[in-house]
Design a protein around this motif. Structure first.
Motif, PDB file in Angstrom:
ATOM      1  N   TRP A  68      38.329  41.658  40.801  1.00 22.63           N
ATOM      2  CA  TRP A  68      38.249  40.260  41.288  1.00 22.63           C
ATOM      3  C   TRP A  68      39.009  39.305  40.422  1.00 22.63           C
ATOM      4  CZ3 TRP A  68      33.126  36.950  40.567  1.00 22.63           C
ATOM      5  CH2 TRP A  68      33.545  35.907  41.093  1.00 22.63           C
ATOM      6  N   ILE A  69      38.707  39.485  39.068  1.00 31.46           N
ATOM      7  CA  ILE A  69      39.178  38.653  38.037  1.00 31.46           C
ATOM      8  C   ILE A  69      40.762  39.172  37.968  1.00 31.46           C
ATOM      9  CG2 ILE A  69      39.097  38.198  35.334  1.00 31.46           C
ATOM     10  CD1 ILE A  69      36.034  38.898  35.697  1.00 31.46           C
ATOM     11  N   LEU A  70      41.074  40.385  37.786  1.00 30.41           N
ATOM     12  CA  LEU A  70      42.376  40.659  37.731  1.00 30.41           C
ATOM     13  C   LEU A  70      43.426  40.181  38.775  1.00 30.41           C
ATOM     14  CD1 LEU A  70      42.337  44.464  36.144  1.00 30.41           C
ATOM     15  CD2 LEU A  70      42.662  42.311  34.907  1.00 30.41           C
ATOM     16  N   ILE A  71      42.896  40.314  39.841  1.00 37.12           N
ATOM     17  CA  ILE A  71      43.547  39.656  41.204  1.00 37.12           C
ATOM     18  C   ILE A  71      43.672  38.191  41.028  1.00 37.12           C
ATOM     19  CG2 ILE A  71      43.364  39.466  43.518  1.00 37.12           C
ATOM     20  CD1 ILE A  71      42.183  42.267  43.853  1.00 37.12           C
ATOM     21  N   MET A  72      42.725  37.761  40.648  1.00 35.82           N
ATOM     22  CA  MET A  72      42.819  36.058  40.419  1.00 35.82           C
ATOM     23  C   MET A  72      43.890  35.738  39.309  1.00 35.82           C
ATOM     24  SD  MET A  72      39.371  33.818  39.953  1.00 35.82           S
ATOM     25  CE  MET A  72      39.115  34.184  38.328  1.00 35.82           C
ATOM     26  N   VAL A  73      43.792  36.420  38.469  1.00 30.15           N
ATOM     27  CA  VAL A  73      44.867  35.781  37.185  1.00 30.15           C
ATOM     28  C   VAL A  73      46.340  36.444  37.597  1.00 30.15           C
ATOM     29  CG1 VAL A  73      43.132  35.555  35.588  1.00 30.15           C
ATOM     30  CG2 VAL A  73      43.937  37.914  35.668  1.00 30.15           C
ATOM     31  N   LEU A  74      46.347  37.622  38.112  1.00 31.80           N
ATOM     32  CA  LEU A  74      47.765  38.201  38.190  1.00 31.80           C
ATOM     33  C   LEU A  74      48.361  37.415  39.443  1.00 31.80           C
ATOM     34  CD1 LEU A  74      47.366  42.071  37.474  1.00 31.80           C
ATOM     35  CD2 LEU A  74      48.748  40.375  36.411  1.00 31.80           C
ATOM     36  N   PHE A  75      47.807  37.280  40.526  1.00 31.36           N
ATOM     37  CA  PHE A  75      48.415  36.656  41.808  1.00 31.36           C
ATOM     38  C   PHE A  75      48.194  35.224  41.778  1.00 31.36           C
ATOM     39  CE2 PHE A  75      47.314  41.124  42.941  1.00 31.36           C
ATOM     40  CZ  PHE A  75      48.585  41.481  43.647  1.00 31.36           C
ATOM     41  N   GLU A  76      47.454  34.700  40.730  1.00 33.84           N
ATOM     42  CA  GLU A  76      47.159  33.269  40.691  1.00 33.84           C
ATOM     43  C   GLU A  76      46.703  32.605  42.083  1.00 33.84           C
ATOM     44  OE1 GLU A  76      50.346  31.560  37.550  1.00 33.84           O
ATOM     45  OE2 GLU A  76      51.251  32.822  39.137  1.00 33.84           O
ATOM     46  N   ILE A  77      45.886  33.295  42.549  1.00 33.31           N
ATOM     47  CA  ILE A  77      45.144  32.588  43.581  1.00 33.31           C
ATOM     48  C   ILE A  77      43.543  32.383  43.469  1.00 33.31           C
ATOM     49  CG2 ILE A  77      46.480  34.032  45.289  1.00 33.31           C
ATOM     50  CD1 ILE A  77      44.014  36.275  45.543  1.00 33.31           C
ATOM     51  N   LYS A  78      42.953  31.451  44.314  1.00 30.75           N
ATOM     52  CA  LYS A  78      41.768  30.803  44.186  1.00 30.75           C
ATOM     53  C   LYS A  78      40.719  31.986  43.984  1.00 30.75           C
ATOM     54  CE  LYS A  78      42.378  26.403  45.014  1.00 30.75           C
ATOM     55  NZ  LYS A  78      43.049  25.677  43.814  1.00 30.75           N
ATOM     56  N   TYR A  79      39.609  31.636  43.305  1.00 26.25           N
ATOM     57  CA  TYR A  79      38.571  32.634  43.019  1.00 26.25           C
ATOM     58  C   TYR A  79      37.994  33.209  44.137  1.00 26.25           C
ATOM     59  CZ  TYR A  79      34.469  29.645  43.571  1.00 26.25           C
ATOM     60  OH  TYR A  79      33.644  28.827  44.263  1.00 26.25           O
ATOM     61  N   TYR A  80      37.669  32.518  45.299  1.00 28.89           N
ATOM     62  CA  TYR A  80      37.093  33.116  46.214  1.00 28.89           C
ATOM     63  C   TYR A  80      37.995  33.922  47.347  1.00 28.89           C
ATOM     64  CZ  TYR A  80      39.078  28.833  48.346  1.00 28.89           C
ATOM     65  OH  TYR A  80      40.076  27.848  48.605  1.00 28.89           O
ATOM     66  N   ARG A  81      39.338  33.573  47.113  1.00 30.06           N
ATOM     67  CA  ARG A  81      40.331  34.614  47.997  1.00 30.06           C
ATOM     68  C   ARG A  81      40.263  35.831  47.002  1.00 30.06           C
ATOM     69  NH1 ARG A  81      46.433  33.420  49.154  1.00 30.06           N
ATOM     70  NH2 ARG A  81      46.151  34.622  51.069  1.00 30.06           N
ATOM     71  N   ALA A  82      40.386  35.864  45.941  1.00 33.48           N
ATOM     72  CA  ALA A  82      40.439  37.031  45.057  1.00 33.48           C
ATOM     73  C   ALA A  82      39.058  37.759  45.394  1.00 33.48           C
ATOM     74  CB  ALA A  82      40.708  36.716  43.790  1.00 33.48           C
ATOM     75  N   LEU A  83      38.161  37.063  45.404  1.00 37.26           N
ATOM     76  CA  LEU A  83      36.922  38.027  45.495  1.00 37.26           C
ATOM     77  C   LEU A  83      36.873  38.739  46.937  1.00 37.26           C
ATOM     78  CD1 LEU A  83      33.807  37.888  44.364  1.00 37.26           C
ATOM     79  CD2 LEU A  83      33.317  36.270  46.332  1.00 37.26           C
ATOM     80  N   LEU A  84      37.359  38.093  48.083  1.00 38.27           N
ATOM     81  CA  LEU A  84      37.442  38.464  49.276  1.00 38.27           C
ATOM     82  C   LEU A  84      38.340  39.488  49.035  1.00 38.27           C
ATOM     83  CD1 LEU A  84      36.432  38.198  52.331  1.00 38.27           C
ATOM     84  CD2 LEU A  84      38.718  37.081  52.584  1.00 38.27           C
ATOM     85  N   LEU A  85      39.525  39.572  48.447  1.00 37.52           N
ATOM     86  CA  LEU A  85      40.723  40.911  48.425  1.00 37.52           C
ATOM     87  C   LEU A  85      39.941  41.809  47.758  1.00 37.52           C
ATOM     88  CD1 LEU A  85      44.068  38.766  47.838  1.00 37.52           C
ATOM     89  CD2 LEU A  85      43.318  40.039  49.892  1.00 37.52           C
ATOM     90  N   SER A  86      39.344  41.447  46.766  1.00 35.91           N
ATOM     91  CA  SER A  86      38.721  42.487  45.769  1.00 35.91           C
ATOM     92  C   SER A  86      37.684  43.424  46.636  1.00 35.91           C
ATOM     93  CB  SER A  86      38.287  42.085  44.439  1.00 35.91           C
ATOM     94  OG  SER A  86      37.302  42.883  43.695  1.00 35.91           O
ATOM     95  N   PHE A  87      36.916  42.628  47.347  1.00 29.56           N
ATOM     96  CA  PHE A  87      35.963  43.462  48.255  1.00 29.56           C
ATOM     97  C   PHE A  87      36.416  44.098  49.277  1.00 29.56           C
ATOM     98  CE2 PHE A  87      33.289  43.450  51.812  1.00 29.56           C
ATOM     99  CZ  PHE A  87      32.091  43.938  51.434  1.00 29.56           C
ATOM    100  N   ILE A  88      37.338  43.627  50.185  1.00 29.51           N
ATOM    101  CA  ILE A  88      37.938  44.150  51.035  1.00 29.51           C
ATOM    102  C   ILE A  88      38.652  45.590  50.337  1.00 29.51           C
ATOM    103  CG2 ILE A  88      39.700  44.431  52.984  1.00 29.51           C
ATOM    104  CD1 ILE A  88      39.307  41.364  53.306  1.00 29.51           C
TER     105      ILE A  88
END
Lengths: 101, 218
Positions: A68-88
């Motif tokens: 979740w954190i890595l997706i958020m910082v690497l793709f520079e997206i909002k935390y809730y979007r990163a959370l959803l992506l990481s979850f899926i």
């Protein structure tokens, strides 16, 4: 050894497709980031599972949070979007690994 | 608030299956055959030896010399002895309740205090394919049945096997711990170093470098 590499490659490909489905730009960069994310989490998760704890879901939860954190910082997206992506991404790879058995 | 609920929902989705997955073989694990034998049944011809699988659905088996008794991993079996003259298998009944009643209330049955620890699954990289615990009847009389673990036979996936003798328990009432197999899970050293240390480290260094590069560029 072959199995470990195969698992890593399959996970990277699946996560790449999931990330690409949501981000939809620069697929090469997405693939590169998906590889980096999985290279940093999967071997360590593998080690923890083989040597420290048998709790697959707990380790999967830790991977999900780190990714979740890595997706958020690497793709520079909002935390809730990163959370959803990481979850899926992690949910699908976890389900596939369960189904493959 | 909505986001918090979503987060908790996601976390629960991960956690809840752990409660109900006790019977599922998890990724990275494999099923392993387990059974136990009682080595010297032939030395006690005046007795019949029985195994009762009390949980979760019952079931029983008469143990004969040479039998390897396998059972559902959560069955928690108990070994009983009964004088041949006092044993009639038809008395056990056909329903679970009748069977339970027979094993719990039959005064002619002599229960052993031995705790039988089955193994249902092991790590996939574990070279073992089968585990056989061999028990020995130490003594049996009208009041007590003493059975102790004698050895364990590990059969590996390549077909070879080895025997390990159980250590003497520190306390006579305690079941000793199963001796460890000689062959254990291991990856080649060079692969472990690359896989567990070098690869994640390189990936993390690249991630940090990307983040630093972005920051300096701004």
């Amino acid at each position: 050894m072959r199995q470990q590499f195969l698992l890593l490659i399959v996970t990277i490909i699946i996560e790449f497709f999931i990330l690409w489905l949501f981000i939809r730009k620069n697929p090469l960069r997405i693939f590169f980031y998906a590889a980096l994310i999985n290279l940093s989490t999967l071997p360590i998760a593998n080690y923890l599972y083989q040597n420290i704890s048998n709790n697959f879901l707990l380790i999967e939860l830790a991977v999900f949070l780190i990714e979740w954190i890595l997706i958020m910082v690497l793709f520079e997206i909002k935390y809730y979007r990163a959370l959803l992506l990481s979850f899926i991404a992690n949910f699908i790879t976890a389900v596939i690994s369960l189904l493959l058995r | 608030m909505k986001k918090l609920i979503i987060f908790l929902g996601l976390a629960l989705t991960f956690l809840i299956p752990s409660i109900v997955s006790a019977d599922i073989i998890e990724p990275g694990m494999k099923e392993i055959d387990y059974c136990f034998q009682v080595e010297n049944i032939k030395d006690y011809p005046e007795y019949v030896f029985l195994s009762y699988f009390q949980e979760p659905v019952g079931g029983h088996q008469v143990i004969n010399q040479g039998d390897c008794v396998s059972f559902y991993k959560f069955s928690n079996p108990t070994i009983y002895a009964v004088k041949k003259g006092d044993f009639n298998e038809n008395e056990i009944g056909s329903s679970d309740e009748e069977e339970k009643n027979y094993f719990q209330n039959n005064k002619k049955l002599i229960a052993s205090g031995l705790s039988i620890n089955s193994i249902g699954s092991v790590k996939e990289s574990d070279p073992r394919q089968k585990i056989v615990d061999v028990y020995k009847i130490e003594s049996v009389d009208s009041a007590s049945l003493k059975i102790s673990p004698l050895k364990v036979i590990y059969t590996y996936t390549d077909g070879t096997s080895e025997e390990k003798i159980y250590p003497s328990p520190p306390n006579i009432t305690e079941t000793p711990k199963r001796p460890e197999p000689s062959r254990k899970t291991s990856l080649p050293y060079w692969f472990s170093i690359i896989w567990y240390i070098v690869l994640p480290l390189i990936a993390l260094v690249i991630i940090i470098a990307i983040l630093i590069y972005r920051r300096t560029k701004k």
